[in-house]
Design a protein around this motif. Structure first.
Motif, mmCIF file in Angstrom:
data_model
loop_
_atom_site.group_PDB
_atom_site.id
_atom_site.type_symbol
_atom_site.label_atom_id
_atom_site.label_comp_id
_atom_site.label_asym_id
_atom_site.label_seq_id
_atom_site.Cartn_x
_atom_site.Cartn_y
_atom_site.Cartn_z
ATOM 1 N N LEU A 186 -32.728 110.454 -7.926
ATOM 2 C CA LEU A 186 -32.910 111.822 -8.626
ATOM 3 C C LEU A 186 -33.302 111.559 -10.248
ATOM 4 C CD1 LEU A 186 -30.435 114.494 -7.353
ATOM 5 C CD2 LEU A 186 -32.959 114.195 -6.950
ATOM 6 N N GLN A 187 -32.552 110.577 -10.767
ATOM 7 C CA GLN A 187 -32.812 110.361 -12.223
ATOM 8 C C GLN A 187 -34.169 109.572 -12.323
ATOM 9 O OE1 GLN A 187 -30.415 111.322 -14.693
ATOM 10 N NE2 GLN A 187 -29.730 112.090 -12.680
ATOM 11 N N GLY A 188 -34.820 108.873 -11.215
ATOM 12 C CA GLY A 188 -36.109 108.357 -11.275
ATOM 13 C C GLY A 188 -37.006 109.557 -11.196
ATOM 14 N N ILE A 189 -36.737 110.579 -10.465
ATOM 15 C CA ILE A 189 -37.652 111.445 -10.614
ATOM 16 C C ILE A 189 -37.607 112.314 -11.938
ATOM 17 C CG2 ILE A 189 -37.768 114.015 -9.596
ATOM 18 C CD1 ILE A 189 -36.920 112.952 -6.918
ATOM 19 N N TYR A 190 -36.540 112.419 -12.368
ATOM 20 C CA TYR A 190 -36.195 112.883 -13.705
ATOM 21 C C TYR A 190 -37.237 112.239 -14.802
ATOM 22 C CZ TYR A 190 -33.630 114.698 -17.699
ATOM 23 O OH TYR A 190 -33.134 115.574 -19.134
ATOM 24 N N VAL A 191 -37.101 111.011 -14.836
ATOM 25 C CA VAL A 191 -38.239 110.277 -15.662
ATOM 26 C C VAL A 191 -39.465 110.375 -15.250
ATOM 27 C CG1 VAL A 191 -38.829 107.635 -16.192
ATOM 28 C CG2 VAL A 191 -36.293 108.548 -16.311
ATOM 29 N N THR A 192 -39.869 110.470 -14.012
ATOM 30 C CA THR A 192 -41.199 110.693 -13.639
ATOM 31 C C THR A 192 -41.732 112.141 -14.020
ATOM 32 O OG1 THR A 192 -40.716 109.310 -11.666
ATOM 33 C CG2 THR A 192 -42.557 110.777 -11.707
ATOM 34 N N ALA A 193 -40.738 113.037 -14.102
ATOM 35 C CA ALA A 193 -41.240 114.430 -14.271
ATOM 36 C C ALA A 193 -41.577 114.343 -15.911
ATOM 37 C CB ALA A 193 -40.243 115.294 -13.998
ATOM 38 N N LEU A 194 -40.773 113.984 -16.487
ATOM 39 C CA LEU A 194 -40.982 113.553 -18.314
ATOM 40 C C LEU A 194 -42.187 112.824 -18.423
ATOM 41 C CD1 LEU A 194 -37.212 112.926 -19.476
ATOM 42 C CD2 LEU A 194 -38.352 115.036 -19.529
ATOM 43 N N PHE A 195 -42.504 111.684 -17.554
ATOM 44 C CA PHE A 195 -43.821 110.980 -17.707
ATOM 45 C C PHE A 195 -45.106 111.977 -17.524
ATOM 46 C CE2 PHE A 195 -47.188 108.847 -16.173
ATOM 47 C CZ PHE A 195 -47.014 107.249 -16.820
ATOM 48 N N VAL A 196 -44.823 112.749 -16.525
ATOM 49 C CA VAL A 196 -46.222 113.764 -16.118
ATOM 50 C C VAL A 196 -46.241 114.886 -17.036
ATOM 51 C CG1 VAL A 196 -46.811 115.414 -14.477
ATOM 52 C CG2 VAL A 196 -45.816 113.207 -13.665
ATOM 53 N N THR A 197 -44.948 115.366 -17.664
ATOM 54 C CA THR A 197 -45.296 116.384 -18.676
ATOM 55 C C THR A 197 -45.896 115.814 -19.914
ATOM 56 O OG1 THR A 197 -43.193 117.476 -17.980
ATOM 57 C CG2 THR A 197 -44.000 118.122 -19.866
ATOM 58 N N GLU A 233 -24.912 118.294 -13.780
ATOM 59 C CA GLU A 233 -26.043 118.114 -14.448
ATOM 60 C C GLU A 233 -26.873 116.878 -14.152
ATOM 61 O OE1 GLU A 233 -24.656 115.999 -18.651
ATOM 62 O OE2 GLU A 233 -23.337 117.679 -17.865
ATOM 63 N N ASN A 234 -26.453 115.782 -13.449
ATOM 64 C CA ASN A 234 -27.177 114.649 -12.958
ATOM 65 C C ASN A 234 -27.807 114.891 -11.653
ATOM 66 O OD1 ASN A 234 -26.256 113.139 -15.167
ATOM 67 N ND2 ASN A 234 -24.629 112.350 -14.011
ATOM 68 N N TRP A 235 -27.207 116.033 -11.144
ATOM 69 C CA TRP A 235 -27.914 116.564 -9.841
ATOM 70 C C TRP A 235 -29.032 117.529 -10.101
ATOM 71 C CZ3 TRP A 235 -27.210 114.972 -4.829
ATOM 72 C CH2 TRP A 235 -26.333 114.392 -4.395
ATOM 73 N N ALA A 236 -28.891 118.329 -11.192
ATOM 74 C CA ALA A 236 -29.622 119.680 -11.509
ATOM 75 C C ALA A 236 -30.797 119.395 -12.677
ATOM 76 C CB ALA A 236 -28.743 120.692 -12.148
ATOM 77 N N LEU A 237 -30.532 118.704 -13.442
ATOM 78 C CA LEU A 237 -31.766 118.298 -14.377
ATOM 79 C C LEU A 237 -33.019 117.732 -14.026
ATOM 80 C CD1 LEU A 237 -29.487 117.135 -17.701
ATOM 81 C CD2 LEU A 237 -30.549 119.354 -17.133
ATOM 82 N N PRO A 238 -32.798 116.941 -12.923
ATOM 83 C CA PRO A 238 -34.146 116.456 -12.426
ATOM 84 C C PRO A 238 -35.097 117.383 -12.010
ATOM 85 C CG PRO A 238 -32.251 114.936 -11.820
ATOM 86 C CD PRO A 238 -31.663 115.929 -12.534
ATOM 87 N N TYR A 239 -34.420 118.636 -11.368
ATOM 88 C CA TYR A 239 -35.267 119.812 -10.794
ATOM 89 C C TYR A 239 -35.662 120.482 -12.129
ATOM 90 C CZ TYR A 239 -33.235 118.276 -6.366
ATOM 91 O OH TYR A 239 -32.871 117.803 -5.066
ATOM 92 N N PHE A 240 -34.860 120.596 -12.950
ATOM 93 C CA PHE A 240 -35.512 121.328 -14.442
ATOM 94 C C PHE A 240 -36.591 120.628 -14.962
ATOM 95 C CE2 PHE A 240 -35.034 122.394 -18.920
ATOM 96 C CZ PHE A 240 -35.456 123.694 -18.770
#
Length: 738
Positions: A186-197, A233-240
């Motif tokens: 999920l943290q990897g998805i978090y970083v990917t989402a910031l990348f895409v944004t 928050e480590n579970w939730a913030l990637p979805y945010f």
């Protein structure tokens, strides 16, 4: 021109008819507009390409290559970050070479509680039985039956256990590795989402690479994953982060219909999932809703899109309320009150979008109306809907802002927590050393001035351009940019008050700073103000949007890459033999039906490692648990043996665990130690000549009980001790022999 002059009257009549027909006709009109724009966009692009001497086939290949390599870089960045976290975690804790008990001890405080329920789900004979035992749990806290799924937001553990059993991973991987692997993924998805944004905002995936680099370098201030893996928050913030990325694309102008639908669906799914993963998610969505409200109030975005997001909030709150066992905290949340107020005021806002003096005057009235209705509605909901979950938060805010004073142990203990204090100078120094803070301030100032300029033009009646070109130098007219500017300012204000909020703010600081230095539009906006004549501003903007991030990237690589590699190669050691010995003794010597009492943090570890029942837990969203924690903490106060005995037996405790680290605590800030806070709450503090001194006719219980004299030996019998812990059996038959 999309429509001919002869059809003008007919189109006006159709438009007025659709405006009065409701939400279904509104969506139909949006579909028609999407279809028209999809038809017109290729023609406009073909004309532009023919002027530049480029064939449509060449442009299609170029766009596909850009999209392919950008997506590849985004996914690779996320995967590499997940691998980095896994490697760092292994080096820090020697996880693979530890036994199960030693691994579980690495989960501290509330993290231990979350993982313990994950273990219970896997041990249950069936998933349905496991869920029932969690929703009717009476084996965790003595004399208390709780719905653990609702009270502790255990949906991540439910999902993890289902995936572990459904995927047949029992014979392939151990449960703990599967659990932390999901979190790291999920943290990897978090970083990917910031990348895409950042990529969507700037138009170049170079901004995404810079975002990831800043995020990893400032990992101390962007995430708590290092020392609190199972935290909500480590579970939730990637979805945010996924929701913010989708919302960024959804707010863009001239978006084709298929991309708009995809972004809309992703906003829907990620908003609902985010709300189910974290009990405080609706507060963060409230900040986002305020940002969208300000964006729409000055007509800087399409009203239909903003109100669609409001509907998503409303739907997520209703579904969340039903699936979270009728969680009353969602009904009295400020998010619901604001959304309902905005929906009620929608008709007034539609009448204001005209360039008249009356409409500009009504804008101020509209903002006042929305705020008044929202506050009034929230007040009425709290009057008629019983709720207790978040009352302690309101009391904390009052004390934090200086509106009230208290001697309450729990409130003062929360105020002393580092995450709830103002950020230290070291925080800003770290951001400055990585060059993040200076570039963020530069980008924020330029965007903020441009947004202010555009807002002033809108107040004066000047319409927004349908398409903002590079040479216009108006980055403040892009609604997604305005949204992020407002959002980061609001999160920044919270981070300046509470250091724990930096984990929400700093990731978006990385994203906004990287977008700014990589965006030609931002540089063009700056050059438009400077009125450059010596060099062509468009050419210079294009050069700087590539050169500046390249220079930043090389400097970060040279300075911080060796440090990161050192972290991964350096073997660290986390070993707590005293805690291991304590847990081993409990599992071997203590009766199965025993109840343990002690500090909430230690009780969480005991529950995880042994499965024994405890008298308190490190949870702060329930008034009864908060009162329990305060009462059991009295073992470190200056109270009599009889008082402590009555408190412990009232919770049916059989064993008492005293931690030497708390009893002999020497904190850096006097007055924030547990024993100091207890003395203040119990009235054992005497002021003499400006100094505070603790005074009581009884000695400190945790010290006196170690002396083994009456009356302490009458109530308690020492059964185990080591360098860090002293375990006492609470006598059921009291002997008053001296």
């Amino acid at each position: 021109v999309w429509i001919s002059q002869c059809d003008f009257r007919y189109c006006v009549a159709v438009t007025l008819k659709k405006m009065s027909s409701g939400a279904a006709d509104l969506r139909q009109r949006k579909k028609q507009n999407c279809t028209e724009s999809d038809k017109m966009a290729p023609e406009e692009r073909n004309k532009e390409n023919s002027k530049l001497g480029r064939s449509p086939k060449y442009m299609l290949i170029q766009r596909f290559a850009k999209l392919f390599f950008g997506c590849l870089a985004a996914v690779t960045s996320g995967m590499m970050y997940a691998v980095y976290l896994s490697t760092y975690h292994e080096r820090k804790f020697w996880f693979s070479s530890r036994q199960e008990l030693e691994r579980e001890i690495t989960f501290q405080g509330d993290s231990a509680i979350y993982y313990s329920f994950y273990k219970e789900l896997l041990k249950a004979p069936s998933f349905e039985r496991g869920v029932y035992e969690l929703t009717h749990n009476n084996k965790t806290i003595s004399l208390k039956t709780i719905n653990a799924v609702q009270q502790m937001t255990l949906y991540p553990e439910l999902i993890a256990s289902v995936l572990y059993q459904a995927s047949g991973s029992e014979e392939v991987i151990e449960p703990v590795y599967f659990y932390i692997g999901i979190v790291f993924g999920l943290q990897g998805i978090y970083v990917t989402a910031l990348f895409v944004t950042s990529w969507v905002m700037s138009g170049t995936w170079l901004a995404g690479m810079l975002t990831v680099a800043w995020f990893i370098i400032n990992r101390t201030d962007t995430t708590r994953i290092d020392y609190s893996i199972p935290s909500r928050e480590n579970w939730a913030l990637p979805y945010f982060a996924c929701q913010v990325a989708a919302l960024t694309g959804y707010l863009k102008k001239n978006l084709n219909c298929s991309a708009e639908k995809f972004c809309y669906l992703l906003v829907n799914a990620s908003t609902y999932t985010f709300m189910m993963m974290w009990e405080y998610s609706h507060y963060l969505l409230f900040v986002q809703a305020v940002s969208l409200f300000l964006l729409d109030s000055f007509a800087l975005a399409q009203t239909e899109k903003v109100h669609e997001v409001y509907r998503i909030y409303l739907f997520s709150l209703i579904v969340g309320y039903l699936l979270q066992f009728e969680n009353s905290a969602l009904l009295v949340s400020p998010l619901l009150s604001l959304v309902v107020a905005l929906m009620l005021s929608k008709s007034l806002q539609m009448n204001m979008k005209k360039s008249t003096f009356v409409s500009r005057l009504l804008k101020i009235m509209y903002i006042y109306l929305v705020l008044t209705v929202a506050v009034t509605l929230n007040f009425l909901l709290k009057m008629f809907i019983p709720h207790k979950e978040n009352e302690h938060l309101l009391k904390f805010i009052e004390v934090k802002l200086g509106l009230n004073t208290t001697k309450n142990f729990t409130m003062n203990w929360l105020l002393c927590q580092e995450s709830l204090q103002a950020p230290s100078q070291d925080f800003f120094l770290r951001l400055t050393q990585s060059s993040l803070l200076p570039f963020y301030i530069l980008v924020l100032i330029i965007c903020l001035f441009s947004v202010t300029q555009v807002t002033f033009r809108r107040i004066c009646g000047e319409p927004l351009k349908e398409t903002v070109k590079l040479e216009d130098g108006r980055i403040g007219e892009r609604p997604e940019i305005v949204y992020h500017v407002i959002h980061t300012i609001l999160l920044g204000c919270l981070a300046m008050c509470l250091e724990g909020m930096k984990y929400l703010w700093t990731p978006y600081v990385c994203m906004l700073a990287a977008f700014g230095v990589c965006s030609p539009e931002l540089w063009m906006t700056l050059f438009k103000w400077l009125r450059l004549k010596a060099v062509h501003p468009i050419l210079l903007a294009l050069i700087l949007s590539t050169a500046v991030p390249t220079i930043i990237g090389f400097s970060l690589w040279k300075e911080f890459f060796p440090r990161i590699m050192t972290e991964l190669t350096e073997l660290q050691e986390f070993y707590d033999p005293d805690t291991v010995e304590l847990m081993t003794w409990i599992k071997r010597q203590a009766p199965v039906a025993a109840v343990f009492a002690g500090s909430p943090q230690l009780m969480g570890v005991i529950k995880l490692c042994t499965g024994w029942m405890v008298s308190s837990l490190p949870l702060y969203n329930d008034d009864d648990l908060l009162k329990r924690n305060e009462n059991i903490y009295q073992i470190y106060s200056k109270r009599s043996a009889e008082d402590i005995y009555k408190i412990l037996t009232s919770y049916k405790a059989n064993f008492l665990v005293i931690e030497d680290s708390i009893c002999n605590e020497v904190g850096p800030v006097r007055g924030c130690r547990v024993k100091d806070l207890l003395d203040i709450a119990n009235g054992h503090v005497v002021c003499e000549e400006g100094d505070n001194h603790a005074y009581s006719k009884y000695g400190r219980f945790c010290h006196e009980i170690k002396m083994n004299y009456s009356p302490y030996v009458n109530y308690f019998t020492r059964v185990y001790w080591n360098r860090s812990y002293f375990v006492y059996k609470i006598n059921t038959v009291i002997s008053f022999q001296s």
